[in-house]
Design a protein around this motif. Sequence first.
Motif, PDB file in Angstrom:
ATOM      1  N   VAL A  85       2.119  10.686   4.163  1.00 13.95           N
ATOM      2  CA  VAL A  85       1.574   9.327   4.094  1.00 13.95           C
ATOM      3  C   VAL A  85       0.078   9.437   4.337  1.00 13.95           C
ATOM      4  CG1 VAL A  85       1.483   7.074   5.216  1.00 13.95           C
ATOM      5  CG2 VAL A  85       3.698   8.185   4.837  1.00 13.95           C
ATOM      6  N   SER A  86      -0.721   8.863   3.448  1.00 19.76           N
ATOM      7  CA  SER A  86      -2.182   8.912   3.569  1.00 19.76           C
ATOM      8  C   SER A  86      -2.711   7.585   4.091  1.00 19.76           C
ATOM      9  CB  SER A  86      -2.817   9.231   2.214  1.00 19.76           C
ATOM     10  OG  SER A  86      -2.413  10.508   1.760  1.00 19.76           O
ATOM     11  N   VAL A  87      -3.768   7.679   4.893  1.00 18.90           N
ATOM     12  CA  VAL A  87      -4.371   6.467   5.458  1.00 18.90           C
ATOM     13  C   VAL A  87      -5.853   6.737   5.726  1.00 18.90           C
ATOM     14  CG1 VAL A  87      -3.813   7.094   7.834  1.00 18.90           C
ATOM     15  CG2 VAL A  87      -4.143   4.690   7.242  1.00 18.90           C
ATOM     16  N   GLY A  88      -6.665   5.705   5.622  1.00 18.99           N
ATOM     17  CA  GLY A  88      -8.092   5.827   5.925  1.00 18.99           C
ATOM     18  C   GLY A  88      -8.464   4.918   7.081  1.00 18.99           C
ATOM     19  N   VAL A  89      -9.396   5.379   7.916  1.00 14.84           N
ATOM     20  CA  VAL A  89      -9.883   4.574   9.048  1.00 14.84           C
ATOM     21  C   VAL A  89     -11.394   4.416   8.917  1.00 14.84           C
ATOM     22  CG1 VAL A  89      -8.020   5.349  10.550  1.00 14.84           C
ATOM     23  CG2 VAL A  89     -10.194   6.590  10.544  1.00 14.84           C
ATOM     24  N   ALA A  90     -11.909   3.426   9.632  1.00 17.51           N
ATOM     25  CA  ALA A  90     -13.339   3.115   9.532  1.00 17.51           C
ATOM     26  C   ALA A  90     -14.183   4.214  10.175  1.00 17.51           C
ATOM     27  CB  ALA A  90     -13.617   1.775  10.195  1.00 17.51           C
TER      28      ALA A  90
ATOM     29  N   ALA B 176     -14.783   9.899   2.961  1.00 15.73           N
ATOM     30  CA  ALA B 176     -14.892   9.090   1.751  1.00 15.73           C
ATOM     31  C   ALA B 176     -16.050   8.100   1.862  1.00 15.73           C
ATOM     32  CB  ALA B 176     -13.580   8.361   1.498  1.00 15.73           C
ATOM     33  N   ASP B 177     -16.256   7.319   0.796  1.00 17.50           N
ATOM     34  CA  ASP B 177     -17.371   6.380   0.771  1.00 17.50           C
ATOM     35  C   ASP B 177     -17.281   5.340   1.881  1.00 17.50           C
ATOM     36  OD1 ASP B 177     -18.380   7.677  -1.417  1.00 17.50           O
ATOM     37  OD2 ASP B 177     -17.453   6.305  -2.871  1.00 17.50           O
ATOM     38  N   SER B 178     -16.060   4.840   2.130  1.00 16.18           N
ATOM     39  CA  SER B 178     -15.905   3.746   3.099  1.00 16.18           C
ATOM     40  C   SER B 178     -14.961   4.085   4.235  1.00 16.18           C
ATOM     41  CB  SER B 178     -15.379   2.487   2.393  1.00 16.18           C
ATOM     42  OG  SER B 178     -16.231   2.098   1.326  1.00 16.18           O
ATOM     43  N   SER B 179     -14.414   5.310   4.265  1.00 10.04           N
ATOM     44  CA  SER B 179     -13.400   5.620   5.273  1.00 10.04           C
ATOM     45  C   SER B 179     -13.335   7.103   5.574  1.00 10.04           C
ATOM     46  CB  SER B 179     -12.031   5.136   4.794  1.00 10.04           C
ATOM     47  OG  SER B 179     -11.660   5.845   3.616  1.00 10.04           O
TER      48      SER B 179
ATOM     49  N   GLU C  74       4.766   1.341  11.227  1.00  8.64           N
ATOM     50  CA  GLU C  74       4.473   1.783  12.587  1.00  8.64           C
ATOM     51  C   GLU C  74       2.991   2.150  12.741  1.00  8.64           C
ATOM     52  OE1 GLU C  74       5.388   2.691  16.602  1.00  8.64           O
ATOM     53  OE2 GLU C  74       6.305   1.462  15.021  1.00  8.64           O
ATOM     54  N   ILE C  75       2.409   2.760  11.730  1.00  5.61           N
ATOM     55  CA  ILE C  75       0.977   3.080  11.781  1.00  5.61           C
ATOM     56  C   ILE C  75       0.158   1.802  11.889  1.00  5.61           C
ATOM     57  CG2 ILE C  75      -0.957   3.969  10.417  1.00  5.61           C
ATOM     58  CD1 ILE C  75       0.941   6.108   9.332  1.00  5.61           C
ATOM     59  N   ASP C  76       0.502   0.795  11.082  1.00  2.00           N
ATOM     60  CA  ASP C  76      -0.229  -0.471  11.129  1.00  2.00           C
ATOM     61  C   ASP C  76      -0.131  -1.108  12.517  1.00  2.00           C
ATOM     62  OD1 ASP C  76      -1.571  -2.790   9.672  1.00  2.00           O
ATOM     63  OD2 ASP C  76       0.245  -3.770  10.432  1.00  2.00           O
ATOM     64  N   ARG C  77       1.066  -1.066  13.128  1.00  2.00           N
ATOM     65  CA  ARG C  77       1.240  -1.651  14.463  1.00  2.00           C
ATOM     66  C   ARG C  77       0.433  -0.897  15.520  1.00  2.00           C
ATOM     67  NH1 ARG C  77       3.975  -1.094  19.040  1.00  2.00           N
ATOM     68  NH2 ARG C  77       4.829   0.927  18.416  1.00  2.00           N
ATOM     69  N   LEU C  78       0.499   0.441  15.480  1.00  2.00           N
ATOM     70  CA  LEU C  78      -0.234   1.244  16.464  1.00  2.00           C
ATOM     71  C   LEU C  78      -1.740   1.091  16.304  1.00  2.00           C
ATOM     72  CD1 LEU C  78       1.914   4.519  16.401  1.00  2.00           C
ATOM     73  CD2 LEU C  78       1.815   2.820  18.230  1.00  2.00           C
ATOM     74  N   PHE C  79      -2.216   1.024  15.066  1.00  2.00           N
ATOM     75  CA  PHE C  79      -3.649   0.850  14.843  1.00  2.00           C
ATOM     76  C   PHE C  79      -4.132  -0.501  15.368  1.00  2.00           C
ATOM     77  CE2 PHE C  79      -4.692   4.022  11.177  1.00  2.00           C
ATOM     78  CZ  PHE C  79      -4.307   5.059  12.009  1.00  2.00           C
ATOM     79  N   ARG C  80      -3.319  -1.538  15.192  1.00  2.00           N
ATOM     80  CA  ARG C  80      -3.706  -2.860  15.697  1.00  2.00           C
ATOM     81  C   ARG C  80      -3.756  -2.864  17.221  1.00  2.00           C
ATOM     82  NH1 ARG C  80      -3.425  -7.060  11.930  1.00  2.00           N
ATOM     83  NH2 ARG C  80      -2.510  -6.474   9.918  1.00  2.00           N
TER      84      ARG C  80
ATOM     85  N   VAL D 165      -7.875   0.318  16.047  1.00  2.00           N
ATOM     86  CA  VAL D 165      -8.327   1.227  14.994  1.00  2.00           C
ATOM     87  C   VAL D 165      -8.325   0.458  13.681  1.00  2.00           C
ATOM     88  CG1 VAL D 165      -7.874   3.359  13.739  1.00  2.00           C
ATOM     89  CG2 VAL D 165      -7.436   3.244  16.202  1.00  2.00           C
ATOM     90  N   GLN D 166      -9.463   0.417  13.032  1.00  3.61           N
ATOM     91  CA  GLN D 166      -9.598  -0.390  11.824  1.00  3.61           C
ATOM     92  C   GLN D 166      -9.334   0.431  10.554  1.00  3.61           C
ATOM     93  OE1 GLN D 166     -13.436  -2.235  11.774  1.00  3.61           O
ATOM     94  NE2 GLN D 166     -13.008  -3.573  13.527  1.00  3.61           N
ATOM     95  N   ILE D 167      -8.584  -0.201   9.662  1.00  2.00           N
ATOM     96  CA  ILE D 167      -8.400   0.361   8.324  1.00  2.00           C
ATOM     97  C   ILE D 167      -9.391  -0.355   7.408  1.00  2.00           C
ATOM     98  CG2 ILE D 167      -6.815   0.661   6.392  1.00  2.00           C
ATOM     99  CD1 ILE D 167      -4.521   0.671   8.375  1.00  2.00           C
ATOM    100  N   PRO D 168     -10.399   0.348   6.930  1.00  2.00           N
ATOM    101  CA  PRO D 168     -11.495  -0.338   6.233  1.00  2.00           C
ATOM    102  C   PRO D 168     -11.138  -0.716   4.801  1.00  2.00           C
ATOM    103  CG  PRO D 168     -11.869   2.000   6.180  1.00  2.00           C
ATOM    104  CD  PRO D 168     -10.600   1.789   6.970  1.00  2.00           C
TER     105      PRO D 168
END
Length: 297
Positions: free
Chosen positions: A202-207, A243-246, A271-277, A281-284
């Motif tokens: 699973v791939s994800v980007g953070v700010a 990356a450019d924004s993350s 679960e990633i979305d819940r833990l980041f909130r 931790v922001q997903i840009p």
Amino acid sequence: MIQEEIAEQVKEVIQEDIWGAIKDFLEYEIFHLGEKKPIVLTVGLLLFVIVVLIVTSVFLRFLKRIITRKMENQDKQKFESVFSFSKYFVYLIVIFFALDSIGFNITGVFAASAALLVGVGLALQTFIQDILSGIFIFMDKTVHVGDIIEIDDKIGRVEEIKLRTTRTVTIDNKVLIIPNHKYLTSTLYNWTQNGTLTRESVSVGVAYGSDTKLVKELLIKAAESNSYVLKNPAPLVLFTDFADSSLNFKLVFTISDSFIAHIPKSEIRFEIDRLFRENKVQIPFPQRVVTLLKEKE
């Protein structure tokens, strides 16, 4: 004495009449084609062909029983599929040899049916490709029942392999019938040929500015909390790109049934979305900086 001689002569006449009637019956022409080198089919030839077919059929059944006696069920099913197709060629060859041995004009039959055979061959080209591909599958064991395969962007679990088609069931529980010639013309991915365990991600980007160590810990926690994910080998996190924004990360984990991989992937994303909130931790999203230059007066 005279009566015995008369009885004997009558008996001989009757026998001659019977054998003559039988001979006439066997020589009766059912089919006659041509003059110089005629193709003649008589009752005797027809009966001879029937006897040859019966003997050949009994022999083939005996041969199949001997060959499959010590085979496993799966291999036995594959052999029987190939055997059921091949036996018709055996019948054809045996009949031709038998007729040729008793003087039947086989050359005339070939000449008369050549154009028809060419036409039938062209019409059944795809069908023949399917049959040959099915034989290749049985021989080199490219695909087995129970394998999860991907072909032409379609994914399914193999339920049955026949000589012409392969029957699979998709993730949506829909039956997918794949013509076997597809294995020769398309790229086949066998997800489970090396075993049922598969690596998913699973791939994800953070700010930018996020605590990358914390991000790694949260991703590992999201994977380990999922019941589908195996503890060994342990999940791992790869920092894949600036990356450019993350800041981009990939969470890699192992499951035992890749056919349902979409379920643990979805649960892990939740679960990633819940833990980041919870951990701020922001997903840009993509951002652009626009600078306006004021013109000089």
